[in-house]
Design a protein around this motif. Structure first.
Motif, PDB file in Angstrom:
ATOM      1  N   VAL A  66       0.856  -1.192   0.000  1.00 61.20           N
ATOM      2  CA  VAL A  66       0.000   0.000   0.000  1.00 61.20           C
ATOM      3  C   VAL A  66       0.889   1.237   0.000  1.00 61.20           C
ATOM      4  N   ALA A  67       0.603   2.190  -0.882  1.00 60.78           N
ATOM      5  CA  ALA A  67       1.358   3.436  -0.963  1.00 60.78           C
ATOM      6  C   ALA A  67       0.746   4.498  -0.050  1.00 60.78           C
ATOM      7  N   TYR A  68      -0.578   4.617  -0.079  1.00 59.53           N
ATOM      8  CA  TYR A  68      -1.295   5.569   0.766  1.00 59.53           C
ATOM      9  C   TYR A  68      -2.780   5.235   0.717  1.00 59.53           C
ATOM     10  N   LEU A  69      -3.554   5.898   1.570  1.00 61.30           N
ATOM     11  CA  LEU A  69      -5.012   5.716   1.631  1.00 61.30           C
ATOM     12  C   LEU A  69      -5.700   7.058   1.500  1.00 61.30           C
ATOM     13  N   ILE A  70      -6.944   7.001   1.060  1.00 61.73           N
ATOM     14  CA  ILE A  70      -7.810   8.171   1.133  1.00 61.73           C
ATOM     15  C   ILE A  70      -9.097   7.727   1.823  1.00 61.73           C
TER      16      ILE A  70
END
Length: 142
Positions: A43-47
């Protein structure tokens, strides 16, 4: 109190709100952080996104239910929305009570119920494919 924020969560300020009661002998909290993997994918990032008015109403109802169901003095839950990077705090729950059993049980109840019932959605952006994302309707996997 339940709140939604797009700012970094300050656990020290939240803890300070809760630990002002001389009748309490216990404080417990849960911090949920963004991790770098899910289901075998990097995972790179979440929103996180939400329907804010409904989320606040339902979140406050969860806090009230915890106060009625467990012998606790107070509880706070704050969930962050917007873009969160690896290591960012996504959610914080704190509970004060006269005794530890009630504090632990209520804290667990609040995080589990918020994740299951409050309209907050998580979109994952994966590190292996720049455009690949996944929407998780029930962001249970923090």
């Amino acid at each position: 109190m339940f709140d939604i924020t797009d700012k970094k969560i300050d656990p020290n300020a939240l803890r300070e709100q809760l630990t002002q009661h001389e009748t309490c002998g216990a404080f417990t909290c849960f911090e949920g952080w963004v991790r770098n993997h899910n289901d075998g994918k990097g995972v790179a990032y979440l929103i996180y996104s939400t329907y804010e008015e409904l989320a606040r109403t339902q979140g406050n109802a969860v806090i009230e239910q915890a106060k009625q169901q467990f012998k606790i003095e107070n509880a706070v839950c704050v969930h962050r929305v917007g873009r969160l990077d690896i290591g960012d705090m996504a959610v914080w729950v704190g509970v004060t009570a006269g005794h530890r059993d009630a504090a632990f049980a209520a804290c667990r109840f609040i995080i589990d119920t918020v994740k299951a019932e409050v309209p907050i959605w998580k979109q994952e952006f994966y590190s292996n494919k720049e455009n690949e994302t996944a929407w998780l309707a029930n962001p249970e996997a923090l």
